[in-house]
Write a protein that holds these residues in place. Structure first.
Motif, PDB file in Angstrom:
ATOM      1  N   LYS A  54       0.865  -1.108   0.213  1.00  0.00           N
ATOM      2  CA  LYS A  54       0.040   0.205   0.182  1.00  0.00           C
ATOM      3  C   LYS A  54       1.078   0.602   0.227  1.00  0.00           C
ATOM      4  N   VAL A  55       2.073   1.599   1.118  1.00  0.00           N
ATOM      5  CA  VAL A  55       2.303   2.607   0.899  1.00  0.00           C
ATOM      6  C   VAL A  55       3.251   3.079  -0.005  1.00  0.00           C
ATOM      7  N   ILE A  56       4.335   1.771  -0.259  1.00  0.00           N
ATOM      8  CA  ILE A  56       5.181   1.643  -0.976  1.00  0.00           C
ATOM      9  C   ILE A  56       5.304   2.366  -2.296  1.00  0.00           C
ATOM     10  N   PRO A  57       3.652   1.678  -3.456  1.00  0.00           N
ATOM     11  CA  PRO A  57       3.471   2.056  -4.544  1.00  0.00           C
ATOM     12  C   PRO A  57       2.991   3.034  -4.989  1.00  0.00           C
ATOM     13  N   LEU A  58       2.625   3.780  -3.137  1.00  0.00           N
ATOM     14  CA  LEU A  58       1.139   5.042  -2.906  1.00  0.00           C
ATOM     15  C   LEU A  58       2.677   6.129  -3.665  1.00  0.00           C
ATOM     16  N   LEU A  59       3.976   6.176  -2.589  1.00  0.00           N
ATOM     17  CA  LEU A  59       4.521   6.625  -2.734  1.00  0.00           C
ATOM     18  C   LEU A  59       5.675   7.517  -3.917  1.00  0.00           C
ATOM     19  N   MET A  60       6.137   5.444  -4.519  1.00  0.00           N
ATOM     20  CA  MET A  60       5.920   5.331  -6.082  1.00  0.00           C
ATOM     21  C   MET A  60       5.351   6.451  -7.235  1.00  0.00           C
ATOM     22  N   GLU A  61       4.652   6.365  -6.770  1.00  0.00           N
ATOM     23  CA  GLU A  61       3.406   7.135  -7.871  1.00  0.00           C
ATOM     24  C   GLU A  61       3.740   8.537  -7.008  1.00  0.00           C
ATOM     25  N   TYR A  62       3.509   8.713  -6.184  1.00  0.00           N
ATOM     26  CA  TYR A  62       3.819  10.246  -5.617  1.00  0.00           C
ATOM     27  C   TYR A  62       5.031  10.655  -6.475  1.00  0.00           C
ATOM     28  N   PHE A  63       6.389  10.041  -6.564  1.00  0.00           N
ATOM     29  CA  PHE A  63       7.248  10.603  -6.168  1.00  0.00           C
ATOM     30  C   PHE A  63       8.036  10.326  -7.873  1.00  0.00           C
ATOM     31  N   SER A  64       6.983   9.885  -9.084  1.00  0.00           N
ATOM     32  CA  SER A  64       7.102   9.763 -10.261  1.00  0.00           C
ATOM     33  C   SER A  64       7.900   8.367 -10.244  1.00  0.00           C
ATOM     34  N   GLY A  65       7.743   6.982  -8.709  1.00  0.00           N
ATOM     35  CA  GLY A  65       8.506   5.942  -9.637  1.00  0.00           C
ATOM     36  C   GLY A  65      10.564   6.180  -9.306  1.00  0.00           C
ATOM     37  N   LYS A  66      10.697   7.312  -8.799  1.00  0.00           N
ATOM     38  CA  LYS A  66      11.724   7.542  -8.871  1.00  0.00           C
ATOM     39  C   LYS A  66      12.501   6.944  -6.742  1.00  0.00           C
ATOM     40  N   THR A  67      13.152   5.520  -6.754  1.00  0.00           N
ATOM     41  CA  THR A  67      13.043   5.179  -5.596  1.00  0.00           C
ATOM     42  C   THR A  67      14.299   5.709  -5.205  1.00  0.00           C
ATOM     43  N   GLU A  68      14.916   6.230  -5.516  1.00  0.00           N
ATOM     44  CA  GLU A  68      15.929   6.965  -4.422  1.00  0.00           C
ATOM     45  C   GLU A  68      15.203   7.979  -3.163  1.00  0.00           C
ATOM     46  N   VAL A  69      14.418   9.171  -4.599  1.00  0.00           N
ATOM     47  CA  VAL A  69      13.309   9.553  -3.475  1.00  0.00           C
ATOM     48  C   VAL A  69      12.433   8.381  -2.637  1.00  0.00           C
ATOM     49  N   VAL A  70      11.872   7.846  -3.039  1.00  0.00           N
ATOM     50  CA  VAL A  70      10.653   7.147  -1.709  1.00  0.00           C
ATOM     51  C   VAL A  70      11.786   6.130  -0.630  1.00  0.00           C
ATOM     52  N   GLU A  71      12.737   6.347  -1.495  1.00  0.00           N
ATOM     53  CA  GLU A  71      13.776   5.406  -0.134  1.00  0.00           C
ATOM     54  C   GLU A  71      14.349   6.445   0.895  1.00  0.00           C
ATOM     55  N   GLU A  72      14.130   7.532   0.519  1.00  0.00           N
ATOM     56  CA  GLU A  72      15.245   8.502   1.233  1.00  0.00           C
ATOM     57  C   GLU A  72      13.706   8.622   2.122  1.00  0.00           C
ATOM     58  N   ILE A  73      12.650   8.858   2.289  1.00  0.00           N
ATOM     59  CA  ILE A  73      12.437   9.063   2.819  1.00  0.00           C
ATOM     60  C   ILE A  73      11.809   8.164   3.752  1.00  0.00           C
ATOM     61  N   LEU A  74      11.966   6.340   3.575  1.00  0.00           N
ATOM     62  CA  LEU A  74      11.338   6.039   4.158  1.00  0.00           C
ATOM     63  C   LEU A  74      12.386   5.536   5.398  1.00  0.00           C
TER      64      LEU A  74
END
Length: 782
Positions: A740-760
């Motif tokens: 749930k959370v990670i797919p939503l974050l990936m959508e929010y940040f245009s699939g940028k894995t490094e940004v999502v990884e930094e958030i988490l």
């Protein structure tokens, strides 16, 4: 009490809860336990029941006699004994869901005395350590259960001594269930925790940590006093109001019985109560009715609302005799002045001193009851007109006609739209579970509707248009009325009917159903007299069409039921073609609509609610069309600047009544679709919903708060936060994060894995992206 004694007692209760859970799951385990009860405990239980008798008691006595004689039970024997006593008395057994609920006294009456002794000491220890003596009350229910039908949990509550019961206020709550101990600050009214809950196995329990949480929260308990100065208005909404007296249990020695009634939120009467009172209690009292509860003529207790469900027998272990029956209620308002001294001079049945157990307070007595009973003793007034009272011109309207619940995903917008709709219609705030029951009933009755907008939703779907006639062999179209048109029509009919002094007319649907009843129930053809004096014959009907034969010839023809209704309502004329067949049937329906109903059947004003989920997912300017103007409160029917318009289908004088409410929900994170335009935006009030971390377990709340802070830092907007509802689905936290959370974050940040990884990063979970497996690795932080 030492820490060692406390830990030992906690483990004993948790172990017992596990043992009892096995009795629910396996009758063989229960039989083995019954066979192991010591003889001295069997004798004590036998002595307790010696002078008692009853449907369930007699069965228990048979089992006790068998065991006392040194015999052993098996499942076959127990089944036989139950069948012997149950036959012909099935109703009395209906409340007993399993064998443990019947036979628990043999195990718990005396075998659990050590546990009760510990709990009494444990509660006293907590109260002393928190310096709450004299400021609080407490209550506990053990494995006998509050309904005396056995339970696999043991709980206790400490609460403000000015509250009538723990159900009406905040509690320091401790619960033992399934081998675990759980504690926190609990609010029974909406079944929520203000602090906690903390849940663990007994091996991990630390008394000091529990005390710390309770110490931090004790001021909440001390300040939790009943509100006495606010007058609560309760519209009856076509429901009934009664007095119920528990005078049979007013003696001081019956306090424990009254406590059980209060804990279970029961109203109780004996099935042999005369003058039709018991029959009325069983059959006339229905869901949504109100009662005020008095303990004989000396003490007022509470106002309550009847819950769904039928009556049932009170277990004999509570009242020590047969024949008492109960109904479940929800407490609405406790007495603010329980003393009945000023009411002693009133002897009518509606008063506490009146010679009645159960009696209705009729409409003509409500004003008197408000003045003498409800306002001074409960801080309540009842309104007989109904919950959906519409204000006349110039009066203040309590709820705005058009609102939108707006916020990021998972914040409970759709969830709360149900509560808001029920509040608008009933004018009463309840908990969500109760509201959902009311909502489903209102939806079935047509007073509330729910629709979800999408990109292809159109004005024709919402208001009026045409659709293919699938019942006709050749291609043709028929008029279509959308969900908003139908809701506006029902609300408008109710509004105008409620302004009239005469009884309400029957609806088109009711009259039409009466006319065609011989056809639908018996297959008899129906003859309709035409103006020429000859008859045509109705041979069949469907959901949309009336099939008939002309006076001469046997060819089959059809009339549209929708068109017929429009002719009856006067919004359409049909003088040519099929007019000679429509008009006499329409005139017949008109005449029957005007036939007098019962004089007491005057239409009461009601509120109607249309919920539009995901309101911004459609092209709403196109969907609403001319409604954008009509929605405004001052443009509605009977308002200062009332407007009526001609619809595209030719219908004239279309207006929106003041008793139709719109509730929309809007997801602020969905930027793939157009936001609401300014013209519509200014006609709605917006109510924001945002993440509520207090609704989550502590670990989930800390995690969600961390990532929302990171999202806001990057997006500079609360539109993209993640709501608490994602963690309240029953899924484990790992699954929620992964799916749930990670797919939503990936959508929010245009699939940028490094940004999502930094958030988490630096959250309560260790989360990283594996570039070899192209997958997320998720582990709890150590």
């Amino acid at each position: 009490m030492t820490e060692l004694e406390i830990n030992k007692g906690i483990k004993a209760i948790c172990d017992t809860s596990n043992e009892i859970a096995s009795f629910y799951a396996d009758n063989n385990a229960l039989v083995a336990k019954l066979n192991s009860v010591p003889q001295d405990e069997l004798q004590k239980a036998s002595d307790y029941y010696a002078s008692r008798s009853g449907v369930i008691v007699d069965l228990r006595k048979d089992v006790l006699d068998h065991l006392k004689d040194g015999n052993k039970l098996d499942i076959t024997m127990l089944d036989g004994l139950v069948l012997k006593h149950k036959t012909g008395k099935e109703r009395q057994y209906r409340s007993y869901k399993n064998y443990y609920s019947i036979f628990f006294p043999i195990i718990t009456f005396y075998g659990h005395n050590d546990i009760r002794e510990f709990i009494n000491g444990f509660i006293a220890e907590i109260i002393n350590r928190l310096q709450l003596r004299g400021k609080t009350k407490h209550i506990y229910f053990d494995f006998q259960g509050p309904r005396q039908q056995g339970s696999d949990r043991f709980w206790f509550a400490i609460f403000n001594n000015k509250q009538e019961t723990q159900s009406t206020g905040l509690q320091l709550f401790v619960d033992f269930h399934n081998g675990k101990v759980k504690y926190g600050v609990y609010k029974h009214a909406d079944e929520s925790y203000l602090k906690g809950p903390i849940e663990m196995f007994p091996e991990s329990f630390k008394f000091s940590e529990m005390l710390k949480l309770f110490e931090e929260s004790k001021q909440l308990i001390l300040e939790d006093e009943p509100v006495k100065d606010k007058l609560l208005t309760i519209p009856l909404n076509q429901k009934h109001l009664y007095k119920i007296s528990h005078g049979a249990f007013k003696a001081k020695g019956n306090e424990r019985i009254r406590d059980i009634f209060k804990e279970n939120q029961w109203i109780v009467i004996h099935e042999n109560t005369q003058k039709g009172q018991a029959d009325s209690f069983k059959n006339d009292l229905t869901e949504g009715d109100y009662v005020y509860i008095t303990i004989g003529g000396n003490e007022l207790f509470s106002i309550a609302k009847v819950k769904p469900g039928s009556w049932a027998y009170v277990p004999e272990d509570i009242t020590n005799e047969n024949g008492w029956i109960y109904r479940e209620v929800e407490y609405v308002k406790s007495a603010i002045n329980a003393d009945t001294t000023t009411l002693k001079s009133f002897n009518e049945h509606i008063y506490p001193s009146g010679n009645s157990t159960f009696t209705e307070i009729t409409i003509d007595k409500i004003e008197e009851a408000n003045k003498n009973i409800f306002e001074p003793h409960f801080g309540v007034e009842f309104i007989s007109e109904g919950a959906s009272k519409i204000k006349s011109k110039g009066e203040f309207q309590k709820h705005p006609n058009n609102i939108i619940l707006v916020g990021p995903p998972g914040t409970g917008k759709t969830f709360n739209s149900i509560d808001k709709a029920v509040e608008i219609i009933t004018d009463i705030k309840g908990n969500h579970d109760d509201n959902k029951i009311v909502f489903d009933k209102l939806k079935k009755e047509g007073q509330v509707e729910f629709v979800t907008f999408h990109q292809n939703y159109s004005y024709e779907d919402f208001m009026v248009g045409i659709r293919p006639d699938i019942e006709n062999e050749s291609l043709r179209f028929k008029p279509y009325k959308g969900i908003f048109y139908e809701m506006a029509k029902k609300a408008r009919e109710n509004y105008f009917a409620s302004l009239k002094d005469q009884p309400k007319e029957k609806s088109f649907q009711d009259v039409f159903a009466d006319i065609v009843k011989p056809l639908t129930e018996k297959g008899e053809h129906i003859k309709i007299k035409m103006t020429s004096g000859v008859f045509y014959t109705i041979t069949d009907i469907s959901d949309y069409s009336i099939y008939f034969n002309k006076p001469s010839g046997d060819s089959r023809h059809t009339l549209s039921i929708d068109t017929l209704e429009e002719i009856v309502d006067g919004s359409r004329e049909f003088t040519t073609g099929l007019g000679p067949y429509y008009n006499p049937l329409a005139e017949l329906i008109r005449s029957k609509k005007k036939e007098s109903n019962n004089n007491n059947n005057k239409e009461l004003k009601k509120n109607f609610v249309l919920i539009i989920d995901e309101i911004n997912r459609a092209n709403i300017s196109k969907v609403f069309g001319e409604l954008i103007t009509l929605l405004e409160e001052d443009k509605r029917i009977d308002a200062k600047n009332e407007l009526r318009l001609t619809l595209p289908n030719g219908e004239k004088e279309f207006g929106i009544p003041p008793n139709l409410y719109l509730i929309g929900t809007m997801n602020t994170a969905d930027k793939s679709i157009a936001l609401i335009d300014i013209a519509l935006r200014r006609r709605f009030e917006f109510i924001g919903y945002f993440p509520d971390y207090s609704k989550l377990e502590e670990g989930d709340g800390v995690f969600l708060k961390h990532i929302n802070k990171e999202i806001y830092t990057r997006k500079k907007s609360a539109d993209y936060l993640i709501g608490h509802a994602y963690f309240m689905t029953g899924l484990d936290t790992y699954t929620v994060i992964k799916n749930k959370v990670i797919p939503l974050l990936m959508e929010y940040f245009s699939g940028k894995t490094e940004v999502v990884e930094e958030i988490l990063k630096n959250s309560t979970w260790d989360i990283s992206y594996d570039i070899e497996k192209y997958d997320w690795v998720i582990q709890p932080s150590v």
